[in-house]
Every structure is written in structure tokens, then in C-alpha cells.
Design an enzyme around this catalytic site. Structure first.
Site, mmCIF file in Angstrom:
data_model
loop_
_atom_site.group_PDB
_atom_site.id
_atom_site.type_symbol
_atom_site.label_atom_id
_atom_site.label_comp_id
_atom_site.label_asym_id
_atom_site.label_seq_id
_atom_site.Cartn_x
_atom_site.Cartn_y
_atom_site.Cartn_z
ATOM 1 N N HIS A 70 28.832 52.494 18.237
ATOM 2 C CA HIS A 70 29.004 53.829 18.838
ATOM 3 C C HIS A 70 27.650 54.537 18.934
ATOM 4 O O HIS A 70 27.348 55.202 19.933
ATOM 5 C CB HIS A 70 29.949 54.683 17.980
ATOM 6 C CG HIS A 70 31.367 54.207 17.952
ATOM 7 N ND1 HIS A 70 32.089 54.083 16.786
ATOM 8 C CD2 HIS A 70 32.202 53.820 18.954
ATOM 9 C CE1 HIS A 70 33.314 53.654 17.064
ATOM 10 N NE2 HIS A 70 33.406 53.483 18.378
ATOM 11 N N LYS A 73 48.105 58.169 16.367
ATOM 12 C CA LYS A 73 47.272 56.979 16.172
ATOM 13 C C LYS A 73 47.080 56.630 14.697
ATOM 14 O O LYS A 73 46.463 55.633 14.374
ATOM 15 C CB LYS A 73 45.898 57.186 16.847
ATOM 16 C CG LYS A 73 45.925 56.942 18.357
ATOM 17 C CD LYS A 73 44.576 56.456 18.848
ATOM 18 C CE LYS A 73 44.642 55.933 20.275
ATOM 19 N NZ LYS A 73 43.400 55.278 20.680
ATOM 20 N N ARG A 109 32.141 46.178 25.313
ATOM 21 C CA ARG A 109 31.641 45.074 24.490
ATOM 22 C C ARG A 109 31.845 43.743 25.180
ATOM 23 O O ARG A 109 30.931 42.986 25.385
ATOM 24 C CB ARG A 109 32.347 45.064 23.128
ATOM 25 C CG ARG A 109 31.903 46.174 22.213
ATOM 26 C CD ARG A 109 32.879 46.371 21.097
ATOM 27 N NE ARG A 109 34.191 46.687 21.626
ATOM 28 C CZ ARG A 109 35.230 47.037 20.909
ATOM 29 N NH1 ARG A 109 35.138 47.088 19.607
ATOM 30 N NH2 ARG A 109 36.385 47.327 21.473
ATOM 31 N N SER A 168 35.650 49.630 14.941
ATOM 32 C CA SER A 168 36.030 50.426 13.764
ATOM 33 C C SER A 168 37.063 49.666 12.943
ATOM 34 O O SER A 168 37.052 49.720 11.707
ATOM 35 C CB SER A 168 36.617 51.768 14.209
ATOM 36 O OG SER A 168 35.669 52.515 14.922
HETATM 37 O O1 PNS Z 1 38.074 54.938 20.961
HETATM 38 P P1 PNS Z 1 39.398 54.868 21.661
HETATM 39 O O2 PNS Z 1 40.501 55.129 20.692
HETATM 40 O O3 PNS Z 1 39.555 53.615 22.438
HETATM 41 O O4 PNS Z 1 39.397 56.086 22.728
HETATM 42 C C1 PNS Z 1 40.480 56.280 23.596
HETATM 43 C C2 PNS Z 1 40.402 57.672 24.260
HETATM 44 C C3 PNS Z 1 40.260 58.755 23.214
HETATM 45 C C4 PNS Z 1 39.232 57.726 25.198
HETATM 46 C C5 PNS Z 1 41.721 57.864 25.080
HETATM 47 O O5 PNS Z 1 42.814 57.512 24.273
HETATM 48 C C6 PNS Z 1 41.901 59.294 25.551
HETATM 49 O O6 PNS Z 1 41.152 59.792 26.352
HETATM 50 N N1 PNS Z 1 42.930 59.982 24.994
HETATM 51 C C7 PNS Z 1 43.243 61.352 25.303
HETATM 52 C C8 PNS Z 1 44.506 61.469 26.142
HETATM 53 C C9 PNS Z 1 44.185 61.273 27.604
HETATM 54 O O7 PNS Z 1 43.419 61.988 28.206
HETATM 55 N N2 PNS Z 1 44.818 60.249 28.202
HETATM 56 C C10 PNS Z 1 44.543 59.906 29.585
HETATM 57 C C11 PNS Z 1 43.546 58.734 29.675
HETATM 58 S S1 PNS Z 1 44.267 57.277 28.991
#
Ligand code: PNS
Length: 162
Positions: free
Chosen positions: A17, A41, A92, A130
């Protein structure tokens, strides 16, 4: 002023990150690391713990054009609230592509003025997640070099208590 948002669960924030964030900080005038506050989550670290660790890193790495915030709900709304024009994500391996492709499609549907930029992980970080860090830490393995040094003890001790 160019503003980017780097969203994620960051449970916890890894050196992978940090790699992405450092690249983003070089590209944008201002970057917001946006920590997802989503109880569904079931994160290991609380949102406060995750933000504190990220702020430790920002200070240690002197990333002066980076702020850390939290969001709940839609990412596009958070991006709008901080006047961001771009979302930042890391890639990645090809296995990340499908997931990122879907997120991008949903975000474009919600706000077509926002675009996402992707940074490829450095080769040495392509295996890092993570979840890996948590698994290694929970079983007492070494997380040295996987998380920013400043947070190594906090993460190790916290995982040992689980
Ligand atoms: O690190 P992650 O958990 O893969 O990140 C995922 C994240 C936070 C980018 C995604 O889950 C997100 O944007 N969640 C907020 C809800 C949202 O806006 N959803 C629409 C896009 S999927």
C-alpha cells in the site's frame, strides 16, 4: 489542484500500500487515503487503529501532501466531498484485474466524471496482501518487511492477542 483518493480496507496497511501511495503522492498535489468503515467486512483492526497506523506512516515517510480520512457508503460520494478527480488503486497480478474492472464499472456508472488510475505493484510485493500479513502474524511468523517498520510492533502484538 489535482486531488486523488486512495481507498481501501487497509486491514492493515502494508508496504505494498505504501508503494502505491508514494507513487500517487508524486502524481497528485493532494492525496486522501480513504479507510473503508464497513462493519460487514469484519475488519481485524478498528477504523481508528487503521487510521492511526496510516498516520504514523505519513509522518515517518514525510508524505506531507497526503491526508487520511474514513468513509462509509459510496466511494464516489467521498471523492466528491474532497473534490477528487481521480481514484487510485494498486494492481498486483491479473487476478486483481477482474475485481478492479468491476469496481471501476460501478464507479463510472455512479459518477462518470471520476477516473481511476492504477499503479502496478513492485515485483517484490506481488504476493503481499493484508490477509497474508494477518495469517502470518496470527501464527507467530515474521511480518518484518511486509508492513511499514513504524507499525510492525503494534501489528505483531495486536495479532498475537487475537
Ligand atoms: O482494499 P479493498 O477492500 O479491496 O477496497 C475496496 C473498496 C473500499 C475500494 C470498495 O469496496 C469500495 O469502494 N467500497 C465502498 C462502497 C462503494 O462505493 N461501492 C461501489 C464500488 S464497488
Amino acid at each position: 489542484m489535482t486531488v486523488g483518493v486512495y481507498p481501501g480496507s487497509f486491514d492493515p496497511f502494508t508496504v505494498g500500500h505504501l508503494d502505491v501511495l508514494t507513487n500517487a503522492a508524486g502524481l497528485f498535489d493532494l492525496v486522501y487515503v480513504a479507510v473503508l468503515h464497513n462493519v460487514d467486512k469484519r475488519p481485524t483492526f478498528t477504523v481508528q487503529e487503521r487510521m492511526e497506523m496510516i498516520r504514523n506512516v505519513l509522518a515517518a515517510e514525510k508524505l506531507d501532501n497526503v491526508r487520511c480520512g474514513t468513509f462509509d457508503g459510496l466511494l464516489v460520494e467521498y471523492a466528491k466531498s474532497v473534490q477528487a478527480t481521480h481514484i487510485v488503486r494498486g494492481l498486483r497480478a491479473t487476478s486483481d484485474f477482474e475485481y478492479e474492472f468491476q469496481i471501476d464499472a460501478v464507479n463510472r456508472h455512479l459518477d462518470n466524471s471520476l477516473r481511476t488510475v492504477y499503479f502496478m505493484a513492485s515485483p517484490g510485493h506481488s504476493f503481499l496482501s493484508s490477509s497474508n500479513v494477518k495469517e502470518i502474524g496470527l501464527w507467530g511468523g515474521s511480518i518484518k518487511g511486509l508492513v511499514p517498520e513504524i507499525n510492525e510492533d503494534i501489528i505483531r502484538e495486536r495479532l498475537a492477542r487475537k
